[in-house]
Enzyme design. Structure first.
Site, PDB file in Angstrom:
ATOM      1  N   TYR A  92       0.824  -1.203   0.000  1.00 43.05           N
ATOM      2  CA  TYR A  92       0.000   0.000   0.000  1.00 43.05           C
ATOM      3  C   TYR A  92       0.859   1.255   0.000  1.00 43.05           C
ATOM      4  O   TYR A  92       1.785   1.388   0.805  1.00 43.05           O
ATOM      5  CB  TYR A  92      -0.895  -0.012   1.230  1.00 43.05           C
ATOM      6  CG  TYR A  92      -2.047   0.969   1.227  1.00 43.05           C
ATOM      7  CD1 TYR A  92      -2.660   1.374   0.049  1.00 43.05           C
ATOM      8  CD2 TYR A  92      -2.550   1.472   2.426  1.00 43.05           C
ATOM      9  CE1 TYR A  92      -3.730   2.243   0.060  1.00 43.05           C
ATOM     10  CE2 TYR A  92      -3.630   2.347   2.459  1.00 43.05           C
ATOM     11  CZ  TYR A  92      -4.209   2.733   1.272  1.00 43.05           C
ATOM     12  OH  TYR A  92      -5.277   3.599   1.293  1.00 43.05           O
ATOM     13  N   SER A 183       1.115  -7.944   1.495  1.00 41.80           N
ATOM     14  CA  SER A 183       0.242  -6.919   2.059  1.00 41.80           C
ATOM     15  C   SER A 183      -0.796  -6.490   1.011  1.00 41.80           C
ATOM     16  O   SER A 183      -1.572  -7.314   0.544  1.00 41.80           O
ATOM     17  CB  SER A 183       1.074  -5.741   2.580  1.00 41.80           C
ATOM     18  OG  SER A 183       0.297  -4.892   3.385  1.00 41.80           O
ATOM     19  N   GLN A 184      -0.797  -5.222   0.567  1.00 45.10           N
ATOM     20  CA  GLN A 184      -1.683  -4.870  -0.544  1.00 45.10           C
ATOM     21  C   GLN A 184      -1.381  -5.752  -1.748  1.00 45.10           C
ATOM     22  O   GLN A 184      -2.294  -6.193  -2.458  1.00 45.10           O
ATOM     23  CB  GLN A 184      -1.517  -3.408  -0.933  1.00 45.10           C
ATOM     24  CG  GLN A 184      -2.350  -3.003  -2.146  1.00 45.10           C
ATOM     25  CD  GLN A 184      -2.082  -1.579  -2.606  1.00 45.10           C
ATOM     26  OE1 GLN A 184      -2.914  -0.696  -2.429  1.00 45.10           O
ATOM     27  NE2 GLN A 184      -0.916  -1.350  -3.189  1.00 45.10           N
ATOM     28  N   ASP A 273       0.754 -10.297  13.489  1.00 50.89           N
ATOM     29  CA  ASP A 273       0.612  -9.114  12.633  1.00 50.89           C
ATOM     30  C   ASP A 273      -0.483  -8.212  13.182  1.00 50.89           C
ATOM     31  O   ASP A 273      -1.659  -8.572  13.199  1.00 50.89           O
ATOM     32  CB  ASP A 273       0.264  -9.569  11.212  1.00 50.89           C
ATOM     33  CG  ASP A 273       0.468  -8.494  10.169  1.00 50.89           C
ATOM     34  OD1 ASP A 273       0.337  -7.297  10.506  1.00 50.89           O
ATOM     35  OD2 ASP A 273       0.742  -8.847   9.008  1.00 50.89           O
ATOM     36  N   HIS A 302       4.135  -7.766  10.482  1.00 51.36           N
ATOM     37  CA  HIS A 302       4.070  -7.278   9.105  1.00 51.36           C
ATOM     38  C   HIS A 302       5.496  -6.981   8.644  1.00 51.36           C
ATOM     39  O   HIS A 302       5.929  -5.821   8.586  1.00 51.36           O
ATOM     40  CB  HIS A 302       3.190  -6.037   9.057  1.00 51.36           C
ATOM     41  CG  HIS A 302       2.434  -5.880   7.782  1.00 51.36           C
ATOM     42  ND1 HIS A 302       1.400  -6.697   7.408  1.00 51.36           N
ATOM     43  CD2 HIS A 302       2.582  -4.988   6.767  1.00 51.36           C
ATOM     44  CE1 HIS A 302       0.915  -6.321   6.243  1.00 51.36           C
ATOM     45  NE2 HIS A 302       1.619  -5.287   5.824  1.00 51.36           N
TER      46      HIS A 302
END
Length: 319
Positions: A92, A183-184, A273, A302
């Protein structure tokens, strides 16, 4: 073991709590039809970065709403027959990054396509056009407008469109395309495979954009999810539209798309996370109906997951 979320036994059966809109399937079927109706107006330009065994290109295509989308494209040299390809997605607010982390796949004789998400850290356009608040975040972009104006709808379609473009390249074997990202990027690798079901293998890492209501209920609407809290504080301070808000976010909740995936999945899951909580990761994983496995990292958040990227490389050798 992590204490802030569910125990593993419960995670393995958790089905998520964010509402799924009643017209969810029709919404995405209509969106896919719109994407397929667009002429991509593909352009390729030799990149300044070049390596001896592959050609590197700056690739541009037209996505929904007319945005020009950028991707890095590495095409191996001296490969006669159609070969596999990898589509890669970033985290992101970032970008497709540097060329060098894509080179290992090109050394195998794979083409690599790495997309910049529109309006984030790279070259892809955010053409705007939504009513209401744009605040800072992309998750809530379009939340006060028609669901078709949700920005992540367009980003999801860009991911699927890029996969289709890769599959249409004469040098690529359309039946041997994989998707990766964290992630994203993990979310987009899943979305890509859901909206372009020919994706053969995917290796998402701690996927973002899953089970928004769970994030809210855990009081973890911070960091990458901070815009959810900011929205309520600025635009709905008494939460009179909370149900409507989370239901609309349900259109861009990857857990609701996961059941469309047909490719084989290997997911990296970080059990400590606090940015993408493990329950939100499992909400998406548990809805996958195709062949799947996960690699669990109990003490990691993360961050880089030791060994998983080597496992991903080996996994993609099966394309």
């Amino acid at each position: 073991m992590p204490s802030f979320d569910m125990p593993l036994a419960k995670l393995l059966t958790y089905q998520g709590c964010n509402p799924r809109p009643e017209d969810f399937d029709a919404y995405w079927d209509r969106a896919i039809a719109e994407m397929k109706s667009i002429s991509p107006q593909l352009e390729l330009f030799p990149s300044e970065f070049q390596i001896p065994y592959a050609d590197c290109f700056d690739l541009y295509f037209t996505g929904v709403k007319g945005a020009r989308i950028y991707a890095k494209y590495i095409r191996p040299k001296r490969i006669a027959e159609p070969h596999p390809a990898i589509v890669q997605f970033h985290g992101y607010s970032a970008s497709s990054g540097e060329w060098i982390d894509k080179v290992p796949y090109a050394s195998l004789g794979y083409s690599v396509f790495a997309m910049d998400c529109r309006g984030q850290g790279g070259r892809s356009e955010d053409v705007g056009g939504t009513k209401g608040t744009t605040l800072r975040g992309h998750i809530i972009r379009g939340i006060d407008d028609h669901p078709d104006q949700l920005l992540f709808r367009d980003v999801f379609l860009d991911a699927a469109q890029l996969a289709g473009i890769a599959m249409d390249m004469p040098e690529v074997d359309a039946s041997r395309v994989g998707a990766i990202g964290g992630s994203q990027g993990g979310a987009l690798s899943m979305v890509c495979a859901a909206l372009e079901p020919r994706i053969k293998r995917l290796a998402p890492v701690y996927p973002f954009l899953s089970d928004y209501k769970r994030v809210w209920d855990m009081d973890l609407a911070k960091d990458s999810y901070q815009e959810i809290k900011d929205y309520f504080r600025r635009h709905d301070p008494q939460h009179k539209r909370e149900e409507e808000f989370f239901t609309k976010l349900g259109y861009i909740d990857i857990q609701h798309l996961a059941g469309r995936i047909q490719g084989e999945v290997m997911m990296g899951i970080s059990q400590s996370d606090t940015i993408c909580p493990p329950s939100t990761q499992f909400a998406a994983f548990n809805k996958i109906k195709s062949k799947k496995s996960y690699e669990l990292y109990p003490d990691f958040g993360h961050e880089g997951l030791p060994g998983f990227y080597d496992k991903t490389f080996t996994f993609m050798l099966g394309l």
